[in-house]
Design a protein around this motif. Structure first.
Motif, PDB file in Angstrom:
ATOM      1  N   GLU A 271      -6.556  27.626-120.819  1.00 54.61           N
ATOM      2  CA  GLU A 271      -8.106  27.818-121.447  1.00 54.61           C
ATOM      3  C   GLU A 271      -7.904  28.796-120.624  1.00 54.61           C
ATOM      4  O   GLU A 271      -7.625  29.284-119.397  1.00 54.61           O
TER       5      GLU A 271
ATOM      6  N   VAL B  47     -11.485  31.012-124.678  1.00 49.39           N
ATOM      7  CA  VAL B  47      -9.391  30.982-125.477  1.00 49.39           C
ATOM      8  C   VAL B  47      -9.087  30.030-125.743  1.00 49.39           C
ATOM      9  O   VAL B  47      -8.751  29.532-123.700  1.00 49.39           O
TER      10      VAL B  47
ATOM     11  N   ALA C 156      -5.124  28.394-126.026  1.00 51.07           N
ATOM     12  CA  ALA C 156      -4.003  28.889-126.065  1.00 51.07           C
ATOM     13  C   ALA C 156      -2.697  28.012-125.585  1.00 51.07           C
ATOM     14  O   ALA C 156      -3.188  27.199-124.930  1.00 51.07           O
TER      15      ALA C 156
ATOM     16  N   TRP D  34      -2.242  32.907-128.934  1.00 47.24           N
ATOM     17  CA  TRP D  34      -3.392  32.233-129.639  1.00 47.24           C
ATOM     18  C   TRP D  34      -3.824  33.462-130.652  1.00 47.24           C
ATOM     19  O   TRP D  34      -3.283  33.863-130.711  1.00 47.24           O
TER      20      TRP D  34
ATOM     21  N   ALA E 278      -7.312  35.247-131.758  1.00 42.35           N
ATOM     22  CA  ALA E 278      -7.983  35.495-131.086  1.00 42.35           C
ATOM     23  C   ALA E 278      -9.368  35.862-132.340  1.00 42.35           C
ATOM     24  O   ALA E 278      -8.391  36.838-133.628  1.00 42.35           O
TER      25      ALA E 278
ATOM     26  N   GLY F 261     -14.448  34.048-129.649  1.00 42.11           N
ATOM     27  CA  GLY F 261     -13.156  32.968-128.607  1.00 42.11           C
ATOM     28  C   GLY F 261     -11.928  32.889-129.264  1.00 42.11           C
ATOM     29  O   GLY F 261     -11.416  34.442-130.062  1.00 42.11           O
ATOM     30  N   GLY F 262     -11.035  32.078-129.415  1.00 42.76           N
ATOM     31  CA  GLY F 262     -10.038  32.095-129.444  1.00 42.76           C
ATOM     32  C   GLY F 262      -9.152  30.581-129.805  1.00 42.76           C
ATOM     33  O   GLY F 262      -9.826  29.472-128.776  1.00 42.76           O
ATOM     34  N   THR F 263      -8.254  30.307-130.287  1.00 45.22           N
ATOM     35  CA  THR F 263      -8.067  29.076-130.486  1.00 45.22           C
ATOM     36  C   THR F 263      -6.199  29.422-131.205  1.00 45.22           C
ATOM     37  O   THR F 263      -5.672  30.270-131.375  1.00 45.22           O
TER      38      THR F 263
ATOM     39  N   TRP G 188      -9.212  37.702-137.531  1.00 38.46           N
ATOM     40  CA  TRP G 188      -8.261  36.587-136.917  1.00 38.46           C
ATOM     41  C   TRP G 188      -6.810  37.836-135.980  1.00 38.46           C
ATOM     42  O   TRP G 188      -6.614  38.952-137.042  1.00 38.46           O
TER      43      TRP G 188
ATOM     44  N   GLU H  26      -6.718  37.769-121.016  1.00 37.33           N
ATOM     45  CA  GLU H  26      -7.927  37.740-120.671  1.00 37.33           C
ATOM     46  C   GLU H  26      -8.981  39.531-121.517  1.00 37.33           C
ATOM     47  O   GLU H  26      -8.826  39.397-122.125  1.00 37.33           O
TER      48      GLU H  26
ATOM     49  N   GLN I 257      -8.239  40.115-125.120  1.00 39.80           N
ATOM     50  CA  GLN I 257      -8.968  39.695-125.932  1.00 39.80           C
ATOM     51  C   GLN I 257     -10.358  40.535-125.899  1.00 39.80           C
ATOM     52  O   GLN I 257     -11.176  40.175-127.137  1.00 39.80           O
TER      53      GLN I 257
END
Length: 240
Positions: free
Chosen positions: A136, A153, A155, A172, A174, A178-180, A202, A229, A232
């Motif tokens: 994270e 985020v 990842a 991840w 984006a 946020g992000g997943t 995304w 960072e 993103q």
């Protein structure tokens, strides 16, 4: 210590809960379409950022503090990703950045991480994953009126060993808020956004930093975290 039987039961219940949530989202989302005759799964709302996302496929992404020394489109799986080789002068670090922006209103994340693994194997002879963990990091939210507002985020972080090189890898999807690393999480967020006639754009991101052969991936976490960072934040500024 939790027994294996209880652990697997818990995992099964988690999967059932996610499935029920998805069915509820699909069911509730289908009601307005049924009443009006306009099915959202046939005519999803437009992605307002689509022009900016497609522009990344043409020119790539400018990364503050990093110089792009090479860039091109490359086939990863059955899709075209944009590849950038980045270099940082001080300290001297090189990285590979792979970007797959959403390409249309029906385009959704699916098997991008499997595709990258296949690309790595075809490029360097093998792609063995080890030392995997969830990771994270947080990024300042540029559009928020609150000075300290951040987004999170989540990842994938691991070591990939090939026949020629060893990499620390961060991956991840984006998104604007946020992000997943999970396509399911994007799907749920996008379904909720469609209730308000909005979408969640995304970009799939893979960052590779070379490390010593069979090295400890944790020694590269700070470098990858910092670059993650920055990537993103750049995507949120220009495309998301």
């Amino acid at each position: 210590m939790i027994s294996l039987s209880k652990f697997f039961k818990k995992q099964q219940w988690n999967q059932v809960a996610v499935l029920i949530l998805l069915l509820l989202l699909l069911g509730v989302g289908a009601v307005p379409g049924y009443l009006t005759g306009k099915w959202q799964w046939k005519q999803p709302p437009s992605v307002t950022q689509l022009k900016q996302l497609k522009n990344i496929r043409k020119v790539g992404l400018s990364i503050p503090g990093w110089q792009t020394i090479q860039q091109s489109e490359t086939n990863v799986g059955n899709k075209k990703w944009f590849l950038q080789i980045l270099k940082q002068k001080d300290p001297s670090v090189e990285a590979i950045l792979l970007l797959l922006p959403q390409n249309g209103p029906r385009d959704q994340p699916e098997v991008e991480w499997t595709d990258v693994s296949g690309w790595g194997k075809s490029s360097w002879g093998k792609w063995d994953i080890a030392q995997y963990r969830a990771a994270e990091f947080t990024v300042k939210q540029p559009s928020s009126p609150e000075a300290n507002a951040t987004i999170k985020v989540k990842a994938r972080f691991f070591r990939a060993t090939t026949q020629k090189s060893t990499f620390a890898v961060l991956q991840w999807y984006a998104m604007p808020n946020g992000g997943t690393s999970s396509p399911v999480n994007w799907f749920v967020a996008d379904q909720m956004a469609q209730w308000q006639q909005k979408r969640v754009p995304w970009v799939a991101v893979s960052i590779l930093i070379p490390i010593e052969p069979f090295g400890q991936v944790e020694t590269s976490w700070k470098k990858l975290q910092s670059l993650g960072e920055t990537v993103q934040a750049a995507l949120m500024s220009v495309a998301l």
